[in-house]
Design an enzyme around this catalytic site. Structure first.
Site, PDB file in Angstrom:
ATOM      1  N   ASP A  10      27.840 164.916   2.816  1.00 57.04           N
ATOM      2  CA  ASP A  10      26.673 164.854   1.924  1.00 57.04           C
ATOM      3  C   ASP A  10      25.844 166.138   2.091  1.00 57.04           C
ATOM      4  OD1 ASP A  10      24.147 163.008   3.826  1.00 57.04           O
ATOM      5  OD2 ASP A  10      25.829 164.235   4.544  1.00 57.04           O
ATOM      6  N   ASP A  15      26.167 169.749   7.094  1.00 58.42           N
ATOM      7  CA  ASP A  15      27.480 169.492   6.505  1.00 58.42           C
ATOM      8  C   ASP A  15      28.116 170.812   6.058  1.00 58.42           C
ATOM      9  OD1 ASP A  15      25.460 167.256   5.664  1.00 58.42           O
ATOM     10  OD2 ASP A  15      27.406 166.260   5.570  1.00 58.42           O
ATOM     11  N   ASN A  40      21.990 162.905   2.011  1.00 58.93           N
ATOM     12  CA  ASN A  40      20.847 163.818   2.186  1.00 58.93           C
ATOM     13  C   ASN A  40      20.120 164.032   0.859  1.00 58.93           C
ATOM     14  OD1 ASN A  40      21.093 164.412   4.965  1.00 58.93           O
ATOM     15  ND2 ASN A  40      22.847 165.725   4.517  1.00 58.93           N
ATOM     16  N   THR A 126      30.829 162.940   7.535  1.00 58.07           N
ATOM     17  CA  THR A 126      29.587 163.492   8.098  1.00 58.07           C
ATOM     18  C   THR A 126      28.366 163.049   7.291  1.00 58.07           C
ATOM     19  OG1 THR A 126      29.756 165.526   6.789  1.00 58.07           O
ATOM     20  CG2 THR A 126      30.805 165.533   8.972  1.00 58.07           C
ATOM     21  N   PHE A 168      20.323 158.461  10.544  1.00 61.28           N
ATOM     22  CA  PHE A 168      20.347 158.548   9.074  1.00 61.28           C
ATOM     23  C   PHE A 168      21.642 157.992   8.459  1.00 61.28           C
ATOM     24  CE2 PHE A 168      18.913 160.232   5.042  1.00 61.28           C
ATOM     25  CZ  PHE A 168      20.077 160.552   4.367  1.00 61.28           C
ATOM     26  N   ASN A 169      22.803 158.490   8.843  1.00 64.34           N
ATOM     27  CA  ASN A 169      24.055 158.101   8.178  1.00 64.34           C
ATOM     28  C   ASN A 169      24.315 156.603   8.308  1.00 64.34           C
ATOM     29  OD1 ASN A 169      24.587 160.727   7.376  1.00 64.34           O
ATOM     30  ND2 ASN A 169      25.781 161.196   9.227  1.00 64.34           N
ATOM     31  N   HIS A 242      24.141 168.815  13.779  1.00 65.64           N
ATOM     32  CA  HIS A 242      24.884 167.555  13.848  1.00 65.64           C
ATOM     33  C   HIS A 242      26.361 167.666  13.404  1.00 65.64           C
ATOM     34  CE1 HIS A 242      20.921 165.681  14.259  1.00 65.64           C
ATOM     35  NE2 HIS A 242      20.545 166.235  13.117  1.00 65.64           N
ATOM     36  N   ASP A 243      26.584 167.882  12.126  1.00 61.32           N
ATOM     37  CA  ASP A 243      27.906 167.660  11.546  1.00 61.32           C
ATOM     38  C   ASP A 243      29.020 168.572  12.054  1.00 61.32           C
ATOM     39  OD1 ASP A 243      26.403 166.788   8.354  1.00 61.32           O
ATOM     40  OD2 ASP A 243      26.836 165.565  10.124  1.00 61.32           O
TER      41      ASP A 243
HETATM   42  O1  RIB Z   1      21.376 162.155  11.263  1.00 55.09           O
HETATM   43  C1  RIB Z   1      21.996 163.365  10.931  1.00 55.09           C
HETATM   44  C2  RIB Z   1      22.985 163.172   9.825  1.00 55.09           C
HETATM   45  O2  RIB Z   1      22.315 162.755   8.635  1.00 55.09           O
HETATM   46  C3  RIB Z   1      23.707 164.464   9.448  1.00 55.09           C
HETATM   47  O3  RIB Z   1      24.983 164.151   8.954  1.00 55.09           O
HETATM   48  C4  RIB Z   1      22.850 165.013   8.345  1.00 55.09           C
HETATM   49  O4  RIB Z   1      23.592 165.857   7.452  1.00 55.09           O
HETATM   50  C5  RIB Z   1      22.467 163.757   7.636  1.00 55.09           C
HETATM   51  O5  RIB Z   1      23.535 163.386   6.772  1.00 55.09           O
HETATM   52 CA    CA Z   2      25.630 164.932   6.761  1.00 51.31          CA
END
Ligand code: RIB
Ligand code: CA
Length: 313
Positions: A10, A15, A40, A126, A168-169, A242-243
């Site tokens: 996303d 990403d 996102n 991701t 978040f994801n 993160h990703d």
């Molecule tokens: O919490 C971080 C995640 O949420 C990452 O994948 C960021 O791109 C968002 O999608």
């Molecule tokens: Ca992401």
């Protein structure tokens, strides 16, 4: 032999860096396709952003698919406050040459996996897990062809970043996350517990910027924008990247260490929806269903990222 992968994302600046890292490594990773999902920012932006990243990496033949525009059950929550209105603020937006494939991302995942050899393809989600969950629900036989799922999501030692208790994801589509964590396949989890240990510092972003090619320049500019929100939120110099941890694990597992755990997803409580309940000490006696990555050699991670970004022209 290279690892066959499907990246479900996303974009999102982080990403985007994961895509750059994967696209820089054709000898180790064969990208069968990039599927996109709402997260996102809305789907119409995440799919466009994925194609922009492919253009910048001069990988215009990469297959990019649009998937689900909303979670399975809950309403979509997006993160423009983190990623900006475009989702990849920090770089100029343009109409990409990389084409969007007609096939829906869920159908691409199903069609690709149903004809594949047993345990032959790695999924790398991701973003929210909507596309992955719906592909599994649509045709459970695809599980035979999935070697492993290497995903970014969840939190145990770290607090949530979308709600007090959820990453978040996982929070955006908790029901999809439940389907994936119950599917019985090997799942490598890059949660906030480890991604908060790979911080983009001014020095690291400066080193990326000094590479001087179009991909590294785009990366540096996106990370400068991406870092501002988390730097302020956490009071630190830089942001968790993160990703790209998912791709880095595929390129060099020795950078990471983790533990087999049973992980369950909260899908009932409005207060803790999307929480990853990680039985780290096995107190509940449930069978481990995931490898919970805890630690990372962050210098080694950035050495890998920087060396791979140097490969672009
Ligand atoms: O919490 C971080 C995640 O949420 C990452 O994948 C960021 O791109 C968002 O999608
Ligand atoms: Ca992401």
């Amino acid at each position: 032999m290279s690892e066959k992968i499907i990246i479900d994302c996303d974009p999102g600046q982080d990403d985007a860096v994961a895509l750059f890292l994967a696209l820089s490594s054709p000898d180790e990773l064969e990208i069968l396709g990039i599927t996109t999902v709402a997260g996102n920012v809305p789907l119409k932006l995440t799919e466009r952003n994925a194609r922009i990243i492919c253009d910048i990496a001069d990988s215009k033949k990469t297959q990019v698919f649009a998937g689900c525009s909303r979670p399975m059950i809950v309403d979509l929550m997006t993160a423009e406050n983190v990623h900006g209105k475009t989702g990849i603020d920090g770089i100029d937006i343009f109409k990409p040459m990389t084409l969007l494939k007609e096939l829906h991302a869920v159908d691409f995942i199903v069609e690709t996996l149903k004809d594949a050899k047993t345990d032959s393809i790695t999924l790398v989600p991701t973003g929210p897990l909507t596309n992955i969950a719906l592909a599994i629900i649509k045709d459970p036989s695809i599980l035979n062809s999935i070697k492993q799922i290497v995903l970014m999501g969840g939190a145990m030692r770290e607090a949530g970043n979308l709600s007090a208790s959820a990453e978040f994801n996982m929070r955006v589509d908790p029901h999809a996350a439940k389907v994936v964590f119950e599917c019985g396949l090997p799942i490598i989890v890059m949660s906030l517990d480890v991604t908060h240990k790979v911080l983009t510092s001014r020095e690291r972003v400066g080193e990326i910027e000094s590479i001087g090619n179009s991909v590294s320049t785009a990366t540096a500019n996106m990370l400068k924008f991406f870092a501002r929100y988390d730097s302020e939120k956490y009071g630190i110099d830089g942001a968790p990247l993160h990703d790209p941890c998912t791709i880095a694990w595929l390129l060099n597992q020795d950078l990471f260490s983790g533990k087999e755990c049973n992980v369950r997803i909260e899908t009932e409580s409005p207060l803790t929806l999307g929480h990853t309940s990680v039985d780290f000490w096995g107190v509940e006696g449930n069978i481990p269903n995931a490898t919970w990555i805890q630690d990372v050699d962050d210098d080694g991670f950035y050495d890998l990222l920087i060396n791979r970004l140097r490969r672009f022209y």
